[in-house]
Design an enzyme around this catalytic site. Structure first.
Site, PDB file in Angstrom:
ATOM      1  N   GLY A  71       0.848  -1.202   0.000  1.00  0.00           N
ATOM      2  CA  GLY A  71       0.000   0.000   0.000  1.00  0.00           C
ATOM      3  C   GLY A  71       0.879   1.246   0.000  1.00  0.00           C
ATOM      4  O   GLY A  71       2.106   1.161  -0.142  1.00  0.00           O
ATOM      5  N   ARG A  72       0.186   2.356   0.157  1.00  0.00           N
ATOM      6  CA  ARG A  72       0.934   3.629   0.126  1.00  0.00           C
ATOM      7  C   ARG A  72       0.588   4.428   1.373  1.00  0.00           C
ATOM      8  O   ARG A  72      -0.578   4.676   1.662  1.00  0.00           O
ATOM      9  CB  ARG A  72       0.527   4.394  -1.124  1.00  0.00           C
ATOM     10  CG  ARG A  72       1.390   5.575  -1.410  1.00  0.00           C
ATOM     11  CD  ARG A  72       0.915   6.245  -2.702  1.00  0.00           C
ATOM     12  NE  ARG A  72       1.649   7.488  -2.892  1.00  0.00           N
ATOM     13  CZ  ARG A  72       2.873   7.539  -3.360  1.00  0.00           C
ATOM     14  NH1 ARG A  72       3.500   6.428  -3.704  1.00  0.00           N
ATOM     15  NH2 ARG A  72       3.487   8.696  -3.482  1.00  0.00           N
ATOM     16  N   GLY A  73       1.612   4.807   2.104  1.00  0.00           N
ATOM     17  CA  GLY A  73       1.405   5.581   3.322  1.00  0.00           C
ATOM     18  C   GLY A  73       1.698   7.052   3.088  1.00  0.00           C
ATOM     19  O   GLY A  73       2.003   7.454   1.964  1.00  0.00           O
ATOM     20  N   PHE A 103       4.219   8.776   4.191  1.00  0.00           N
ATOM     21  CA  PHE A 103       5.636   9.099   4.023  1.00  0.00           C
ATOM     22  C   PHE A 103       6.284   8.333   2.880  1.00  0.00           C
ATOM     23  O   PHE A 103       7.357   8.700   2.418  1.00  0.00           O
ATOM     24  CB  PHE A 103       6.397   8.781   5.316  1.00  0.00           C
ATOM     25  CG  PHE A 103       5.938   9.614   6.474  1.00  0.00           C
ATOM     26  CD1 PHE A 103       6.478  10.872   6.691  1.00  0.00           C
ATOM     27  CD2 PHE A 103       4.961   9.157   7.346  1.00  0.00           C
ATOM     28  CE1 PHE A 103       6.064  11.643   7.761  1.00  0.00           C
ATOM     29  CE2 PHE A 103       4.542   9.922   8.415  1.00  0.00           C
ATOM     30  CZ  PHE A 103       5.089  11.180   8.623  1.00  0.00           C
ATOM     31  N   GLY A 104       5.646   7.223   2.468  1.00  0.00           N
ATOM     32  CA  GLY A 104       6.238   6.430   1.391  1.00  0.00           C
ATOM     33  C   GLY A 104       5.477   5.121   1.234  1.00  0.00           C
ATOM     34  O   GLY A 104       4.443   4.891   1.883  1.00  0.00           O
ATOM     35  N   ASP A 105       6.011   4.264   0.374  1.00  0.00           N
ATOM     36  CA  ASP A 105       5.313   3.003   0.091  1.00  0.00           C
ATOM     37  C   ASP A 105       5.498   1.993   1.234  1.00  0.00           C
ATOM     38  O   ASP A 105       6.479   2.055   1.984  1.00  0.00           O
ATOM     39  CB  ASP A 105       5.854   2.388  -1.203  1.00  0.00           C
ATOM     40  CG  ASP A 105       5.457   3.261  -2.398  1.00  0.00           C
ATOM     41  OD1 ASP A 105       4.394   3.925  -2.300  1.00  0.00           O
ATOM     42  OD2 ASP A 105       6.200   3.308  -3.383  1.00  0.00           O
ATOM     43  N   VAL A 106       4.520   1.070   1.355  1.00  0.00           N
ATOM     44  CA  VAL A 106       4.589   0.000   2.355  1.00  0.00           C
ATOM     45  C   VAL A 106       4.765  -1.324   1.589  1.00  0.00           C
ATOM     46  O   VAL A 106       4.061  -1.569   0.614  1.00  0.00           O
ATOM     47  CB  VAL A 106       3.305  -0.035   3.219  1.00  0.00           C
ATOM     48  CG1 VAL A 106       3.409  -1.109   4.303  1.00  0.00           C
ATOM     49  CG2 VAL A 106       3.053   1.333   3.852  1.00  0.00           C
ATOM     50  N   LYS A 123       7.524  -0.174   6.215  1.00  0.00           N
ATOM     51  CA  LYS A 123       7.114   1.173   5.760  1.00  0.00           C
ATOM     52  C   LYS A 123       8.377   1.918   5.387  1.00  0.00           C
ATOM     53  O   LYS A 123       9.313   1.971   6.190  1.00  0.00           O
ATOM     54  CB  LYS A 123       6.428   1.936   6.902  1.00  0.00           C
ATOM     55  CG  LYS A 123       4.992   1.568   7.123  1.00  0.00           C
ATOM     56  CD  LYS A 123       4.408   2.542   8.141  1.00  0.00           C
ATOM     57  CE  LYS A 123       2.924   2.307   8.320  1.00  0.00           C
ATOM     58  NZ  LYS A 123       2.325   3.312   9.183  1.00  0.00           N
ATOM     59  N   ASP A 129      -5.942   9.013  16.269  1.00  0.00           N
ATOM     60  CA  ASP A 129      -6.381   8.814  14.884  1.00  0.00           C
ATOM     61  C   ASP A 129      -7.001   7.428  14.728  1.00  0.00           C
ATOM     62  O   ASP A 129      -6.777   6.734  13.733  1.00  0.00           O
ATOM     63  CB  ASP A 129      -5.164   8.983  13.949  1.00  0.00           C
ATOM     64  CG  ASP A 129      -5.605   9.285  12.524  1.00  0.00           C
ATOM     65  OD1 ASP A 129      -6.821   9.478  12.305  1.00  0.00           O
ATOM     66  OD2 ASP A 129      -4.740   9.316  11.632  1.00  0.00           O
TER      67      ASP A 129
HETATM   68  P1  ADP Z   1       0.861   5.815   6.907  1.00  0.00           P
HETATM   69  O1  ADP Z   1       0.782   5.732   8.368  1.00  0.00           O
HETATM   70  O2  ADP Z   1       2.184   6.239   6.389  1.00  0.00           O
HETATM   71  O3  ADP Z   1      -0.275   6.591   6.275  1.00  0.00           O
HETATM   72  P2  ADP Z   1      -0.392   3.332   6.817  1.00  0.00           P
HETATM   73  O4  ADP Z   1      -0.082   2.791   8.152  1.00  0.00           O
HETATM   74  O5  ADP Z   1      -1.747   3.910   6.612  1.00  0.00           O
HETATM   75  O6  ADP Z   1       0.708   4.341   6.387  1.00  0.00           O
HETATM   76  O7  ADP Z   1      -0.140   2.207   5.732  1.00  0.00           O
HETATM   77  C1  ADP Z   1      -0.567   2.290   4.421  1.00  0.00           C
HETATM   78  C2  ADP Z   1      -1.129   0.976   3.965  1.00  0.00           C
HETATM   79  O8  ADP Z   1      -0.116  -0.014   4.028  1.00  0.00           O
HETATM   80  C3  ADP Z   1      -2.235   0.443   4.865  1.00  0.00           C
HETATM   81  O9  ADP Z   1      -3.487   0.942   4.462  1.00  0.00           O
HETATM   82  C4  ADP Z   1      -2.134  -1.045   4.716  1.00  0.00           C
HETATM   83  O10 ADP Z   1      -2.822  -1.446   3.546  1.00  0.00           O
HETATM   84  C5  ADP Z   1      -0.658  -1.260   4.482  1.00  0.00           C
HETATM   85  N1  ADP Z   1      -0.031  -1.654   5.750  1.00  0.00           N
HETATM   86  C6  ADP Z   1       0.473  -0.828   6.660  1.00  0.00           C
HETATM   87  N2  ADP Z   1       0.995  -1.518   7.693  1.00  0.00           N
HETATM   88  C7  ADP Z   1       0.819  -2.840   7.422  1.00  0.00           C
HETATM   89  C8  ADP Z   1       1.147  -4.060   8.093  1.00  0.00           C
HETATM   90  N3  ADP Z   1       1.801  -4.052   9.259  1.00  0.00           N
HETATM   91  N4  ADP Z   1       0.779  -5.196   7.531  1.00  0.00           N
HETATM   92  C9  ADP Z   1       0.114  -5.213   6.352  1.00  0.00           C
HETATM   93  N5  ADP Z   1      -0.195  -4.114   5.665  1.00  0.00           N
HETATM   94  C10 ADP Z   1       0.139  -2.933   6.183  1.00  0.00           C
END
Ligand code: ADP
Length: 810
Positions: A595-597, A599-602, A617, A710
């Site tokens: 996925g995409r967070g 700050f960057g890609d996950v 992350k 949050d």
């Molecule tokens: P940020 O905090 O940078 O916005 P997120 O925590 O929302 O990032 O992560 C973005 C996406 O990455 C999530 O919606 C989820 O789909 C995936 N993801 C994040 N952490 C995990 C994890 N521990 N296991 C599986 N998928 C994850």
């Protein structure tokens, strides 16, 4: 060249008349001018007199007691008034004498012109009349001559016819005789008239007309003389250099002579004399820095990351200004010398002393000197402050380690559980000390300088030091990054948290202005950060000797017990190894994107040494430093928690860019997506269980004084068996109190307390929501926070509900 000879002609006569007319007009103009002049003089006299009166009135009295200038000024004003009076007197005189005289002269002039014209006409008429008489007499003469001739011929005719007698003959004779007599008389009259005309003509030309013109000339010249006298009178009364004015001027000059600059302030100085002023001392008010925790010191410039750029710019600006100032001063000095050596003109006394460039430039030079001195002092101050820093990294001005301290104390409260990640293993530490110490034993190492004498900070009493262990050759090709005490790009805030006792140290990297620098961080009466300096030969050093590698440099500092810099006195006692969660970037193998967070890609990833599948992350390399720190905050918060409903931290990779957070992989992804896709397949009991998971995670956080801030379905992850885990701690804080943040873009409206939103909306119960559950939701939305249930209570309610559904959780 008189009128009588040269102006007899008709044209001259007319010109003479015109000339007199012009002279009369000139006199008229003169009259008007005199009237105006008199008025002007009088007006001027009035103005002058009133300025003098004003000048006297505005003279301040007491403050100028004893002033020679003021006394002289008063006298000059009085003399100015005298000048005004004299001007007025002269104007009166011009009016009474010159103007009156000109008026009478004008009248006379008109009379004379008239008389001349009349006389000239009169004698000219006489002459004309006589000429007419002569012509008339001549005509008469011709007529009588004809008559005589007729009578004579008649008589001769009769005489021949009738002889010598007869009455007819007598008659004709008589007529003939009368005609003869008439002719003779007329002849005589003509002769006499001609005689008169000849004489008159001669007189007219030689006596009468010249006489008239001569007389006229003398009259006109007499007028001119009179005019001259009038003008003379005006001139005399307009002469500002006349005796009277000269007297006034003389008196003014005498007044001026009384002004003596060196005596002017005698009385004044005498009256107000006092002892010279005491210097005023500007001192630093030390109370200003009382609360600055030693970061701000009285009279000392503070060099830190908040001020260093400003100080450097200021230094540059000051140096540029000093240069500019010096150039200007040199120019002025040169021109000043030129002027001072130049010739002085007679009028230069005042100029030399008051307003010439000589004094102005002298004053400017002095001012420039003062400015320069001031700037040089400031430059010295800044330079010495910057120099003092030496190779030390600019310290942080605003210490954000406050959070860290809270964090540490929280951590230590947790006791010695395995999950207490910040606790360092003594075993590891001893091993590290050995590793550090061993190369130093090899005294023959070519790059190691002679060991310096031990200082009073001898490590013989330093607990972590161990003398045992296998000797390790200096030739070992272990690189800096392999050292346990090398922490990569670990943020400064983390570093500060790790170094707790004087002598604790570690090595890390930082990027400043796109340049990667290696920094030795030491705890020594606070935290000191020394940037490793590179020599021209490519060696590394602080203040002491240089070494071919940074590792050797650090080993030398550690083994020699010498301060890193004289200023800091910092000595390396205890290398602080990486914490368990500080992983190497190369330990992680990124597989595919999850996925995409923010700050960057996950990514889904694999740990190389354990093959464990994890979630990673990443933080974009291009993000600013502040964002990177914020990114790591989630790791810092997470690493202290261990709960089945909280996503678990495995480690952080800060050895190099991109920095990464390694977490347990929660395969179901975000709860929001999961529910949207699969909620219809889930039973109420399963859904209730997921609520209970979330409540359990939150109850755990609550017990740790952590406010997530949050909480939302999108920030929860779904694991095996639909276990819900709280994630995304990017906004979380450990606080005593909830701080309502404004300006948050993605605020979790449905889950946010009403006062945080200042908004009256309450979500209605979703379909099939058990009443008890909705009642709980509504309680959570209570306007008053103290009425709302905490997570402990929420958990209890949900747990009871779940039990009621007879759901087995395990
Ligand atoms: P940020 O905090 O940078 O916005 P997120 O925590 O929302 O990032 O992560 C973005 C996406 O990455 C999530 O919606 C989820 O789909 C995936 N993801 C994040 N952490 C995990 C994890 N521990 N296991 C599986 N998928 C994850």
């Amino acid at each position: 060249m008189g009128f009588s000879v040269h102006l007899q002609g008709k044209i001259a006569h007319e010109a003479l008349l015109s000339r007199q007319d012009a002279e009369i007009r000139l006199m008229d103009s003169m009259k008007r001018w005199i009237v105006n002049k008199v008025k002007c003089d009088r007006d001027y006299a009035i103005s002058l007199s009133s300025t003098a009166a004003q000048g006297l009135k505005t003279t301040p009295g007491d403050d100028l007691a004893g002033s020679l200038v003021a006394t002289s000024w008063r006298s000059i004003m009085e003399e100015l008034d005298n000048t005004a009076k004299q001007i007025r007197q002269n104007a009166d005189s011009i009016e009474s004498k010159a103007l009156d005289a000109l008026n009478s002269l004008n009248v006379e002039k008109r009379k004379v012109r008239k008389l001349y014209q009349e006389e000239h006409t009169r004698i000219l008429l006489q002459f004309t009349h006589l000429s007419d008489e002569v012509n008339r007499k001549k005509t008469e003469y011709q007529k009588y001559l004809e008559l005589y001739k007729l009578m004579r011929s008649r008589f001769e005719e009769h005489y021949v016819k009738s002889g010598r007698g007869g009455r007819k003959l007598d008659d004709v004779r008589d007529k003939y005789q009368k005609a003869c007599r008439k002719l003779h008389l007329t002849h005589n009259e003509y002769v006499l008239l001609l005689c008169e005309a000849v004489e008159f003509e001669k007189d007219f030309r030689t006596v009468l007309l010249p006489g008239l013109l001569e007389h006229q000339q003398s009259l006109q010249e007499a007028f001119i003389l009179s005019l001259k006298h009038i003008l003379q009178e005006i001139a005399n009364n307009s002469d500002l250099s006349s005796e009277k004015f000269r007297e006034i001027h003389k008196r003014i000059e005498n007044c001026l002579d009384t002004i003596k600059p060196h005596e002017e302030y005698k009385d004044f100085t005498e009256k107000y004399k006092s002892t010279p002023a005491e210097p005023i001392k500007f001192t630093f008010d030390e109370s200003l820095v009382e609360d600055s925790a030693g970061k701000l010191l009285p009279n000392q410039l503070t060099v830190d990351n908040l001020t260093v750029e400003w100080l450097r710019t200021k230094l540059n600006d000051l140096e540029a200004s000093i240069k500019e100032n010096q150039e200007k001063r040199n120019q002025l000095t040169n021109s000043h010398e030129g002027l001072a050596n130049g010739k002085t003109t007679p009028t230069s006394e005042i100029n030399n002393r008051l307003s010439t460039n000589v004094d102005t430039s002298k004053k400017e030079i002095n001012e420039l000197k003062c400015q320069e001195r001031k700037m040089l002092k400031q430059t010295e101050l800044i330079k010495s402050a910057l120099n003092e820093l030496g190779c030390e990294e600019v310290p942080s001005g605003c210490d954000l380690s406050l959070d860290n301290q809270t964090f540490i104390s929280n951590s230590s409260e947790q006791g010695g559980s395995e999950t207490h990640l910040s606790k360092r293993s003594p075993f590891n530490h001893q091993k590290l000390v050995k590793m550090l110490r061993k190369p130093f034993r090899r005294k023959s190492a070519p790059s190691s300088p002679v060991a310096p004498p031990r200082t009073r900070h001898s490590r013989s009493d330093s607990a972590p030091r161990s003398e045992g262990g296998d000797p390790v050759s200096i030739t070992t090709n272990k690189s800096l990054v392999d050292e346990e005490w090398f922490h990569g790009v670990l943020p400064r805030e983390e570093v500060v948290r790790l170094l707790t006792t004087d002598g604790d140290f570690l090595v890390r990297e930082t990027t400043r202005n796109d340049e990667c620098q290696t920094v030795l961080s030491v705890c020594w009466g606070g935290h000191k950060h020394f940037i490793v300096q590179t020599t021209a030969e490519g060696h590394y050093r602080f203040e002491g000797p240089a070494f071919p590698s940074i590792r050797e440099l650090i080993l030398y500092q550690f083994n020699s017990s010498l301060p890193v810099t004289g200023r800091s006195g910092a000595i390396l006692y205890k290398p602080i190894p990486k914490e368990r969660w500080e992983l190497n970037n190369d330990d992680v193998n990124l597989l595919d994107k999850l996925g995409r967070g923010n700050f960057g890609d996950v990514y889904r990833a694999q740990l190389k040494n354990s093959n464990e599948i994890v979630a990673v992350k990443t933080c974009r390399v291009t993000l600013p430093e502040e964002h990177k720190k914020k990114f790591l905050q989630e790791g810092r918060i997470l690493k202290q928690y261990d709960h089945p409903n909280i996503v678990k931290l495995i480690g952080i990779c800060v050895q190099k860019q991109p920095i990464m957070i390694v977490m347990e992989l929660v395969p179901g992804g975000s709860l929001l997506t999961f529910l949207r896709k699969k909620s219809s397949n889930l039973t109420d009991a399963q859904l209730m269980k997921m609520c209970l998971d979330a409540a359990a995670g939150m109850r755990y956080l609550e017990s740790k004084n952590c406010i997530h801030r949050d909480l939302a379905a999108r920030n929860c992850l779904v694991g095996y068996n639909n276990v819900v885990k709280i994630s995304d701690f990017g906004m979380s804080r450990e606080e005593e109190e909830y701080i309502v943040s404004d300006g948050m873009k993605q605020i979790p409206i449905k889950w946010t307390a009403p006062e945080a939103l200042n908004f009256g909306y309450r979500m209605p119960a979703p379909d099939n929501t058990p009443d008890e559950m909705y009642r709980l939701m509504v309680r959570c939305w209570e306007y008053k926070p103290e009425v709302r249930p905490n997570f402990e209570q929420i958990y209890t309610v949900v747990d009871t509900l779940c039990a009621a559904y007879r759901v087995s959780f395990l």
